[in-house]
Design a protein around this motif. Structure first.
Motif: not given
Length: 315
Positions: A191-192, A216-217, A267-271, A295-298
């Protein structure tokens, strides 16, 4: 850490892992995950050019592992004696083996960055002196990338092996931890690198590399969720100490870090960004960057939870 570097300490004693260790876990995961993903794509697609993603991953990998090592050195009781880590080895110690891997990995990330940024360096007159060195390095580029791929995955995993040896902490003392650290490192590292590739190297959001990474995510996120589920299940069904440690997931401030940071943001954020928003927004640059930040924060919240919630529950 003590400047005398006693590699036998910490496997059965209660050691407080301070904040520099948590930051190092974050940076090492980003570094190994970004570079491993870029090299894997390079091999998978048989790429010979330096793609935008490859360049971004090379920069992020070198910068983050350098910052991570700075955190480790500053955590030493006597930082000026950091060289002892590079001299005194105990091959029966996971920590010592990890130091050997890092000793090889860090200079190799610098070499990979040189190769990846050849065109950019060539455009700077003062750095043209590096061109003969880069040309010579090209002769061993393929075997070097194979070695770096192995070391990148090792860097992601070895801290999981190291802290999982702390037998007094049920949350930490699990064989699943190295695999979880690899999966989360790849997720956050990729992600970065994607965000840097798009913002700095002008990579198209819908390029072939971006599509491959986007596809692939979800398998990677599923792997992360599965490893976390395995840890939770082992605590729920374990002995009294393990069941007591399970409280970290539903009581106290670290439970908030887990549910809000790991589950909510990671998890919920990207979804939500991909499935619960309009199609036009979910394919926009804003959603792309927001998903990357999630993704980075999680991943950072996961490292904090494992390290600090784990230490709060000793047997």
């Amino acid at each position: 850490m003590d400047g005398t570097i006693d590699f036998s300490m910490g496997l059965s004693q209660g050691i407080a892992w301070p904040w520099p260790i948590a930051v190092y876990l974050f940076f090492a995961g980003i570094s190994g995950g970004a570079l491993a993903t870029a090299i894997f794509i390079r091999f998978y697609k048989k790429q010979t050019e330096n793609t935008a993603f490859y360049k971004a991953a090379a920069i992020i990998s070198f910068v983050t592992i350098s910052l991570g090592m700075l955190c480790l050195v500053l955590d030493l009781t006597n930082p000026l004696f950091f060289w002892r880590i590079l001299v005194y080895y105990n091959l029966n110690s996971v920590m010592s083996i990890g130091v050997i891997a890092l000793t090889a990995y860090i200079p190799l990330t610098a070499v990979i960055a040189l190769l990846a940024l050849e065109d950019e360096l060539r455009a700077i007159p003062a750095l043209k002196v590096l061109m003969p060195i880069i040309e010579k390095l090209k002769a061993v580029r393929k075997p070097m990338e194979v070695l770096v791929l192995i070391l990148a995955l090792s860097v992601c995993a070895y801290t999981g092996f190291l802290i999982s040896a702390l037998i007094r902490f049920p949350i930490i003392n699990t064989s699943v931890l190295p695999a979880l650290f690899i999966a989360s490192g790849i997720s956050a590292g990729a992600a970065s690198a994607k965000m840097l590739a798009v913002s700095f190297f002008k990579e198209d959001l819908h390029s072939q590399d971006m599509k491959l990474l986007h596809g692939a995510e979800w398998p990677i996120m599923f792997a992360e969720a599965m490893f976390i589920f395995m840890i939770v299940t082992s605590l729920m069904t374990g002995n009294a100490g393990a069941q007591s440690a399970f409280a970290a997931f539903h009581t106290g401030e670290w439970a908030n870090v887990f549910w809000l940071g790991v589950i909510g943001v990671g998890f919920a954020g990207p979804l939500l960004l991909n499935f619960a928003t309009s199609k036009s927004f979910s394919h926009s640059a804003k959603a792309f960057y927001a998903s990357g930040v999630c993704a980075v924060t999680g991943m950072m919240c996961l490292r904090l939870f494992i390290l600090y919630a784990g230490q709060n529950f000793a047997i």
